[in-house]
Design a protein around this motif. Structure first.
Motif, short mmCIF file in Angstrom:
data_model
loop_
_atom_site.label_atom_id
_atom_site.label_comp_id
_atom_site.label_asym_id
_atom_site.label_seq_id
_atom_site.Cartn_x
_atom_site.Cartn_y
_atom_site.Cartn_z
N LEU A 235 -11.43 27.01 -12.08
CA LEU A 235 -12.81 26.76 -11.63
C LEU A 235 -13.31 25.51 -12.34
O LEU A 235 -12.83 25.17 -13.42
N GLY A 236 -14.33 24.88 -11.74
CA GLY A 236 -15.03 23.79 -12.42
C GLY A 236 -14.34 22.45 -12.42
O GLY A 236 -14.84 21.50 -13.01
N ARG A 237 -13.19 22.36 -11.79
CA ARG A 237 -12.49 21.08 -11.78
C ARG A 237 -13.06 20.16 -10.70
O ARG A 237 -13.40 19.02 -10.95
N ARG A 238 -13.14 20.68 -9.48
CA ARG A 238 -13.63 19.86 -8.37
C ARG A 238 -15.13 19.98 -8.17
O ARG A 238 -15.78 19.04 -7.73
N TYR A 239 -15.66 21.14 -8.46
CA TYR A 239 -17.09 21.40 -8.24
C TYR A 239 -17.65 22.07 -9.48
O TYR A 239 -16.94 22.79 -10.16
N PRO A 240 -18.95 21.83 -9.74
CA PRO A 240 -19.58 22.58 -10.83
C PRO A 240 -19.52 24.07 -10.51
O PRO A 240 -19.70 24.46 -9.36
N THR A 241 -19.25 24.87 -11.50
CA THR A 241 -19.08 26.32 -11.27
C THR A 241 -20.39 26.99 -10.88
O THR A 241 -21.41 26.82 -11.53
N GLU A 242 -20.33 27.75 -9.80
CA GLU A 242 -21.49 28.53 -9.35
C GLU A 242 -21.31 29.99 -9.75
O GLU A 242 -20.21 30.55 -9.62
N LEU A 243 -22.39 30.60 -10.21
CA LEU A 243 -22.39 32.04 -10.49
C LEU A 243 -23.52 32.68 -9.71
O LEU A 243 -24.70 32.44 -10.00
N SER A 244 -23.16 33.48 -8.70
CA SER A 244 -24.17 34.17 -7.90
C SER A 244 -24.37 35.56 -8.46
O SER A 244 -23.52 36.44 -8.29
N MET A 245 -25.47 35.74 -9.18
CA MET A 245 -25.76 37.07 -9.75
C MET A 245 -27.26 37.18 -10.02
O MET A 245 -27.92 36.20 -10.31
N GLY A 246 -27.76 38.41 -9.88
CA GLY A 246 -29.18 38.67 -10.06
C GLY A 246 -29.86 38.91 -8.72
O GLY A 246 -29.64 38.17 -7.77
N MET A 247 -30.65 39.99 -8.66
CA MET A 247 -31.39 40.36 -7.45
C MET A 247 -32.86 40.55 -7.85
O MET A 247 -33.26 40.18 -8.94
N SER A 248 -33.66 41.15 -6.96
CA SER A 248 -35.11 41.24 -7.22
C SER A 248 -35.43 41.83 -8.60
O SER A 248 -36.34 41.36 -9.28
N ASP A 249 -34.67 42.86 -9.00
CA ASP A 249 -35.03 43.57 -10.23
C ASP A 249 -34.52 42.92 -11.50
O ASP A 249 -34.97 43.27 -12.59
N ASP A 250 -33.55 42.01 -11.37
CA ASP A 250 -32.92 41.54 -12.62
C ASP A 250 -32.57 40.05 -12.61
O ASP A 250 -31.76 39.61 -13.41
N PHE A 251 -33.21 39.26 -11.72
CA PHE A 251 -32.76 37.86 -11.62
C PHE A 251 -33.10 37.05 -12.87
O PHE A 251 -32.38 36.09 -13.20
N GLU A 252 -34.17 37.44 -13.56
CA GLU A 252 -34.51 36.66 -14.77
C GLU A 252 -33.46 36.85 -15.86
O GLU A 252 -33.09 35.90 -16.55
N VAL A 253 -32.97 38.08 -15.98
CA VAL A 253 -31.89 38.34 -16.95
C VAL A 253 -30.63 37.58 -16.53
O VAL A 253 -29.94 36.99 -17.37
N ALA A 254 -30.34 37.57 -15.23
CA ALA A 254 -29.16 36.85 -14.73
C ALA A 254 -29.26 35.36 -15.05
O ALA A 254 -28.27 34.73 -15.44
N ILE A 255 -30.45 34.80 -14.91
CA ILE A 255 -30.64 33.37 -15.22
C ILE A 255 -30.42 33.12 -16.71
O ILE A 255 -29.77 32.15 -17.10
N ALA A 256 -30.93 34.02 -17.53
CA ALA A 256 -30.70 33.88 -18.98
C ALA A 256 -29.21 33.89 -19.31
O ALA A 256 -28.77 33.25 -20.26
N GLU A 257 -28.41 34.58 -18.48
CA GLU A 257 -26.98 34.71 -18.74
C GLU A 257 -26.14 33.71 -17.95
O GLU A 257 -24.91 33.76 -17.99
N GLY A 258 -26.79 32.81 -17.19
CA GLY A 258 -26.03 31.72 -16.58
C GLY A 258 -25.94 31.69 -15.07
O GLY A 258 -25.20 30.88 -14.52
N ALA A 259 -26.70 32.53 -14.36
CA ALA A 259 -26.67 32.49 -12.89
C ALA A 259 -27.07 31.11 -12.38
O ALA A 259 -27.96 30.47 -12.94
N THR A 260 -26.42 30.66 -11.30
CA THR A 260 -26.85 29.43 -10.63
C THR A 260 -27.39 29.73 -9.23
O THR A 260 -28.04 28.90 -8.62
N LEU A 261 -27.09 30.93 -8.73
CA LEU A 261 -27.63 31.40 -7.45
C LEU A 261 -28.18 32.80 -7.70
O LEU A 261 -27.46 33.64 -8.25
N VAL A 262 -29.44 33.04 -7.35
CA VAL A 262 -29.96 34.40 -7.43
C VAL A 262 -30.26 34.86 -6.01
O VAL A 262 -30.79 34.11 -5.20
N ARG A 263 -29.85 36.10 -5.71
CA ARG A 263 -29.98 36.63 -4.36
C ARG A 263 -31.14 37.62 -4.34
O ARG A 263 -31.02 38.73 -4.84
N VAL A 264 -32.27 37.19 -3.76
CA VAL A 264 -33.49 37.98 -3.85
C VAL A 264 -33.98 38.36 -2.46
O VAL A 264 -34.19 37.48 -1.61
#
Ligand SMILES: *Cc1c(COP(=O)(O)O)cnc(C)c1O
Length: 230
Positions: free
Chosen positions: A192-221
């Protein structure tokens, strides 16, 4: 429930605050508006409010809405995809977030070649090792990513995960952290991360702020934008 435009503004403000608190760059997190079960008119309101990225779980439902909204928005597929639906999916989405087996990737690549287009993809990881959930087990992510290098039309950019359900967002934190750790390991292995910056899709309505603190780049709300699903 207030108007969709107000909900979007509120969620974007919360994302911005979480990004700042984490000391991350301002543009490092994108909002995927999860619109399953919501009709095209409501999505139209979101689009008019400037929301250009939507996530859909069901193929037929997505097909109708993509046609209804016309060009402009981007669409991520976030549901379970059967390999025999790859032909349709390959023509519809900008990204499929739920690649979890070689057979599905092979089918998508075949149809992307036919359509002469490329598509982004994420590998879904079953980070909580839940038997009923889709996704590869964490230790199977590396071999799958290695095999996906053979598919030039499927541009694999990162990982997607749904931690075990909990009403307490703090319970999700160790899972988000584990996804980030796995992504770093895959980056070190050149997967990962060689051709494109690594994306991490994690976090939903109840926990997206925690996911962002842990490195999410996409939050699904979904719920926080469109209200509860019936
Ligand atoms: C429905 C769904 C979401 C959004 O969940 P909310 O709790 O409504 O924000 C996010 N990701 C996936 C994969 C979903 O199916």
């Amino acid at each position: 429930m207030p108007a969709v435009a107000d909900n979007i503004a509120a969620v974007l403000a919360r994302i911005k605050a979480a990004v700042q608190k984490a000391g991350r760059p301002a543009d490092s997190v994108r909002l995927v508006a999860v619109s399953k079960g919501k009709d095209a008119a409501l999505l139209g309101e979101a689009l008019a409010a400037g929301q250009l990225l939507f996530g859909e779980n069901y193929l037929q439902e997505a097909e109708k809405k993509i046609a209804a909204l016309g060009p402009g928005p981007q669409w991520h597929f976030i549901g379970h995809l059967q390999s025999n639906k790859a032909a349709v999916a390959a023509g519809l989405f900008d990204c499929i977030e739920t690649i979890d087996r070689l057979k599905l990737a092979q089918a998508l690549e075949k149809h992307l070649v036919r359509l002469n287009r490329t598509m982004s993809a994420l590998v879904q990881v079953n980070i909580g090792r839940e038997p009923q959930k889709s996704g590869v087990l964490p230790e199977k992510a590396a071999p799958l990513l290695a095999a996906l290098q053979d598919f030039p039309h499927l541009q694999v950019r990162g990982l997607m995960a749904i931690p075990p359900y909990s009403s307490d967002p703090e319970e999700s934190r160790p899972y988000f952290r584990e996804v980030k750790r796995l992504a770093l390991q895959l980056e070190q292995g050149g997967l990962l991360g060689r051709r494109y910056p690594t994306e991490l899709s994690m976090g939903m309505s109840d926990d997206f702020e925690v996911a962002i603190a842990e490195g999410a780049t996409l939050v699904r709300v979904g719920t926080a934008l469109f209200g509860a699903r019936g």
